[in-house]
Design a protein around this motif. Structure first.
Motif: not given
Length: 184
Positions: A126-146
Motif C-alpha cells: 500500500g506504500t511505495v518504498e525506496m527499494d521498489q523505486l530503485n528496482r524500477l530505476f535500475d530498469a531505466g524507468i524514472d517512475a517518480v519523474g513520470m
C-alpha cells in the motif's frame, strides 16, 4: 580418410538438426503447459473462464515478437491478480510495463519479472518504498519523474510525499501507468 571426414561431417550436421528439432519441441510443450496452467489457475482464482482465456490471448499478443516469454508475463499477471488486481487490469499492466521495460531498459524477461515483482510488492504494502523505486530505476524507468510530470509536481515534492506515505501505491502505479500509456 576423405570418406571418414565426410561421414563425421554428415553426422555432426544431423546431430545439430536433431538438437534444433528437440529444442523447438521442448519450447512448444513448455508454452502449451504454461497456457494450460495459466488458464486453470486464473479460472480457479477469478471464477471466470472467459476472462482467463481473454487474458491469455492478450498475453500471447503482448509477448509475440519480443524477448518476453509467455511464462514470465503469465506469472506476472497471476502475481497481480493474487494481490487483488482485476485480471483485465493486470493484463493491461503487463502490456504497459512490458513496453516500458523494452523502451527504457534491456527488454529482458529478468527485467520484466523484476519490475512487475516490485509493482506487486508496492501494491501489497500500500506504500511505495525506496527499494521498489530503485528496482524500477535500475530498469531505466524514472517512475517518480513520470508521476511528477503527470501531476504537475516536482520530483522532490513527489519524493517527499512518498516518504511521508501520502501517496498510495495504487495511486502511484495507476498514475505512472496512465502517463506511460498516454506518452508522458
Amino acid at each position: 580418410i576423405k570418406s571418414i571426414a565426410t561421414a563425421i561431417g554428415i553426422t555432426a550436421l544431423a546431430s545439430k538438426a536433431f538438437d534444433t528439432i528437440k529444442s523447438s519441441i521442448d519450447s512448444a510443450f513448455s508454452r502449451l503447459d504454461t497456457m494450460a496452467q495459466f488458464e486453470r489457475t486464473m479460472t480457479a482464482i477469478t471464477g471466470d473462464t472467459e476472462a482467463a482465456g481473454k487474458s491469455l490471448e492478450t498475453l500471447k499478443g503482448i509477448t509475440k515478437g519480443t524477448a518476453y516469454g509467455l511464462d514470465t508475463a503469465a506469472k506476472s499477471v497471476q502475481d497481480f491478480v493474487t494481490r487483488g488486481m482485476d485480471i483485465s487490469q493486470a493484463t493491461e499492466q503487463i502490456s504497459i510495463w512490458g513496453d516500458a521495460v523494452a523502451f527504457y531498459g534491456k527488454g529482458t524477461n529478468e527485467q520484466l519479472a523484476d519490475v512487475t515483482d516490485a509493482l506487486a510488492k508496492m501494491r501489497t504494502k500500500g506504500t511505495v518504498e525506496m527499494d521498489q523505486l530503485n528496482r524500477l530505476f535500475d530498469a531505466g524507468i524514472d517512475a517518480v519523474g513520470m508521476y511528477a510530470q503527470a501531476t504537475g509536481s516536482t520530483s522532490a515534492e513527489v519524493q517527499s510525499a512518498l516518504s511521508a506515505g501520502s501517496i498510495s501505491s495504487a495511486d502511484f502505479i495507476d498514475t505512472v501507468s496512465s502517463a506511460m500509456a498516454s506518452g508522458t
